[in-house]
Design a protein around this motif. Structure first.
Motif: not given
Length: 783
Positions: A354-373
């Motif tokens: 069996y075979y598995y391929k995962n291509d992910t694009e993601s921001s680092v942390d979804p809990t951060l607000s614009p102010t945090d960034i």
């Protein structure tokens, strides 16, 4: 913008259009030994033709053979959604296709099916089968018990965890057997100390026919399943094949978590001369979903946007849907040859891949607000160990790639001897090849819809390592497991089965930039273990049996133990368990009962501690210390109230208490507090329901209760999760070749917290909730 289902795309989906069938050369499973003897003979027809048997319609793989009905039993046992065998040697739950069709959403994956069993719990946060989900078995988390498909253990190559939507949607599952114990020596898998969840493929009919299923439901969810049976092909010596095509699209319950998925499966049974049979299976799966790689909403986000908040449409947020999506492609293949060498010598050999391929694009942390960034809050300590954040308030993101291929072979050899003895010997061989596994940091704001990505020099400066590279790794393992069970039928009532298995697994990592440590590591280590088993089954009456089990279990360290600056592999041991279980199964005229008690002593728990190295600075060290004691009571009962009405219930009390200990690692004292329920382990489960059936109508209602648990170790009050219910109502009308179904799931709209993931500080804890009340309507046509 979100993908919507309308116009021609919806029409094509509801017509069940099938994309090209992908057949890959590969291989196949011997049935998991715990269920092998019973399930191997399963031959119920997945038939769909012009004549429909209203008492036994198109339910896929029939596993009635798994349930040894006692004299005087009737439809109560066959109708029970969760049942057990009179030949069981450990606590067991059998869920056949009839129960799956009646009680489980058509879009579901195996995690929803498992909730029919006692001591199982789990929730799909984006809706049934519409996003990744995990289950807990007696307090053992995913990765601490095996999952097999037609007897083949499968899971990630970087640890024995599972992706519920990546391989086997519910249309590819004919039945499920949950073994709540290590099984016998012939039970395959690298995490048997928690038990085994055994999935079985749909059976292939001897008759030509097929069916078309279309489903529409909440959140603009649409699915089509096309099933075709060739029937026996005379020119191929009676070979018969099943083709199954599934397509699904949804907007999802969570905001902007739209998803689509495609699965194609072919299974063939090919009779050969001299009572030999070749069974082949190939399945191909692709999914794509907008989701963050570390999804979960904070209480602040929930207060602002609701319990279904996940992603949004604001490019200034790390939760912008355009920054977050995952695409996965998998295949799973096997070829199984079985037959008799002599009248008393049976061989079953399965080659698989069996075979598995995962291509992910993601921001680092979804809990951060614009102010945090903008203020780079927490970035230096949480997101960028020792490094700097993206300049000018841009959103930090990353791309992640994970590819693996796994090849194996399982050989079973059964030899009947005099005096009621059968030797069941064999060997399991497997090789895993993982790579590349990589993560690259980039500026998500500047890189949206652009290629190549604008790299982000965010990681700690290390000589010779690009600052945007978190890891670039290849890894794998080579393992072999010879085993022997000696089944002794002492007399017509008593069967004793001792067993032994030897495990050798060599894990290796080849990484110039290893995960987490970002240090080079090129090395390997071989872990070995000998396991012992003993089971007994005693037939008290023809319809009543009792069983006992003693078994040792194990969980080998995975490649995460190499992801430290100075791996200490030779100092680590496999995590071990010793299991003691007693139970009974009764199949009466109107009532069926099975009940058990269990005690599991788990030792050598893998722990980590951070110490200060004079050269490397802060360093993570792995070590074995402490464990847990799992103990509890489980029971299932079904009662036939009338010829048409059945009621059922099951439940469990599950204690999973950590064992304490203390030691010193590189001068740092380590104390593990014991006596508290392990995080994520419910203290109880329960289910109750009723079922009505006549010539045309089927109606059912069921309620699943998941008991109190905690979201962090040590039972802190702030992380206490109260128990919660989910009630489902289903109504089916059948006539001629048609089946019309309507169902409401989570009938009373319970939206309670189901789990909590602690963050860097309390405001950044992530919460997960039950999806809101939802519905599905389906039409199925047999031909």
């Amino acid at each position: 913008m979100r993908n919507s289902l309308s116009g021609p795309r919806l029409s094509r989906l509801l017509c069940g259009s099938a994309i090209g069938l992908a057949l890959t050369v590969g291989a196949a499973p011997a049935l998991a030994a715990g269920a092998a003897d019973a399930a191997a003979a399963s031959s119920g027809a997945d038939a769909a033709g012009p004549k429909i048997d209203q008492e036994n319609p198109d339910y896929g793989r029939q596993v009635s053979e798994l349930v040894v009905i006692g004299e005087g039993s009737n439809g109560g046992q066959a109708t029970a959604p969760a049942k057990s065998s009179l030949q069981a040697t450990e606590p067991q739950t059998i869920i056949d296709r009839k129960a799956i069709d009646q009680f489980i959403p058509t879009t579901a994956d195996y995690t929803q099916i498992l909730n029919l069993a006692p001591s199982m719990s789990g929730t799909s946060f984006n809706g049934p089968g519409l996003g990744e989900a995990k289950t807990v078995l007696r307090g053992f988390k995913d990765g601490e018990y095996n999952i097999t498909y037609d007897g083949i253990p499968w899971g990630d190559a970087n640890g024995p965890t599972h992706h519920s939507t990546s391989f086997f949607p519910s249309s590819t599952i004919g039945a499920v057997v949950v073994d709540r114990g290590p099984g016998n020596a012939g039970q395959m898998g690298v995490a048997n100390f928690g038990g085994s969840v055994n999935l079985f493929s749909p059976e292939v009919s001897h008759d030509m026919g097929g069916s078309q299923l279309v489903t529409y439901g909440s959140w603009n969810t649409a699915m089509a399943v096309t099933k075709l049976n060739t029937g026996d092909i005379d020119k191929l010596n009676g070979a018969h094949f099943l083709f199954n095509f599934q397509e699904l699209q949804t907007d999802g319950y969570l905001s902007h978590n739209d998803a689509k998925g495609y699965n194609q499966l072919v299974r063939g049974v090919i009779p050969l001369p001299e009572n030999w049979t070749l069974t082949v299976l190939a399945t191909w799966n692709q999914t794509r979903i907008h989701t963050n790689d570390n999804a979960g909403a904070t209480l602040t986000q929930v207060a602002l946007f609701g319990k279904n908040f996940a992603l949004d449409t604001n490019p200034a947020d790390p939760t912008y849907y355009g920054y977050n999506f995952v695409t996965k492609h998998t295949w799973f293949n096997y070829a199984k040859l079985n037959g008799d060498i002599t009248p008393k010598t049976h061989v079953d050999n399965t080659a698989y891949s069996y075979y598995y391929k995962n291509d992910t694009e993601s921001s680092v942390d979804p809990t951060l607000s614009p102010t945090d960034i903008a203020n780079k809050t927490g970035l230096a300590t949480t997101l960028v160990p020792g490094g700097k954040a993206v300049a000018n308030g841009d959103i930090p993101g990353y791309t992640k790639l994970n590819v693996y291929k796994i090849y194996g072979d399982i050989l079973h050899l059964d030899q009947e001897l005099p005096w009621g003895v059968t030797l069941k010997a064999g060997v399991w061989l497997e090789t895993a090849d993982t790579g590349p596994r990589a993560r690259y940091d980039y500026d998500a704001t500047l890189s949206f819809n652009k290629s190549p990505r604008v790299v982000d020099y965010r990681q700690k400066v290390l000589p010779g390592v690009p600052q945007y590279l978190e890891y670039l790794q290849n890894s794998g393992w080579h393992q072999y497991e010879p085993f022997l069970d000696v089944e002794w039928k002492v007399n017509d009532k008593l069967t004793l089965t001792p067993g032994i298995k030897y495990i050798s697994e060599d894990i290796h990592v080849d990484a110039d930039v290893n995960q987490k440590s970002r240090q080079p590591f090129h090395g390997s280590h071989t872990f070995t273990q000998t396991l012992y088993f003993f089971t007994a089954n005693y037939k008290i009456q023809d319809n009543w049996s009792a069983y006992a089990q003693y078994a040792t279990g194990f969980l080998l360290p995975d490649i995460s133990v190499t992801q430290v600056a100075s791996p200490n592999l030779s100092d680590l041991n496999p995590q071990k368990s010793t299991n003691y279980q007693l139970g009974t199964v009764y199949h009466g005229g109107r009532v069926t009962i099975d009940a058990d008690v269990y005690y599991i002593d788990f030792k050598n728990k893998l722990q980590t501690v951070t110490v200060t190295d004079p050269v490397l600075g802060l360093e993570t060290v792995n070590f074995n210390l402490g464990g847990a004691v799992y103990k509890g009571v489980e029971g299932v009962v079904t009662y036939q109230a009338t010829d048409r009405i059945f009621v059922f219930a099951n439940g469990s009390l599950n204690s999973a208490k950590a064992q304490g200990g203390n030691t010193t690692i590189d001068g740092v004292p380590v104390v593990i507090t014991g006596g508290k329920q392990i995080s994520g382990a419910p203290e109880s489960t329960a289910a109750i329901g009723a079922y009505y059936q006549d010539e045309h109508w089927i109606a059912s209602i069921s309620d699943k209760y998941t008991g109190e648990s905690w979201g962090a170790e040590g039972e802190p009050a702030a992380y206490k999760i109260p128990g919660y219910h989910s009630t489902d109502l289903t109504l089916v009308y059948r006539f001629d070749r048609y089946r019309i179904e309507g169902a409401i799931y989570n009938l009373f709209d319970s939206q309670k917290v189901t789990s909590i993931k602690p963050g860097k500080t309390v405001p950044y804890d992530q919460y997960y909730f039950q999806p809101e009340r939802n519905y599905q309507v389906s039409l199925k046509v047999n031909f």
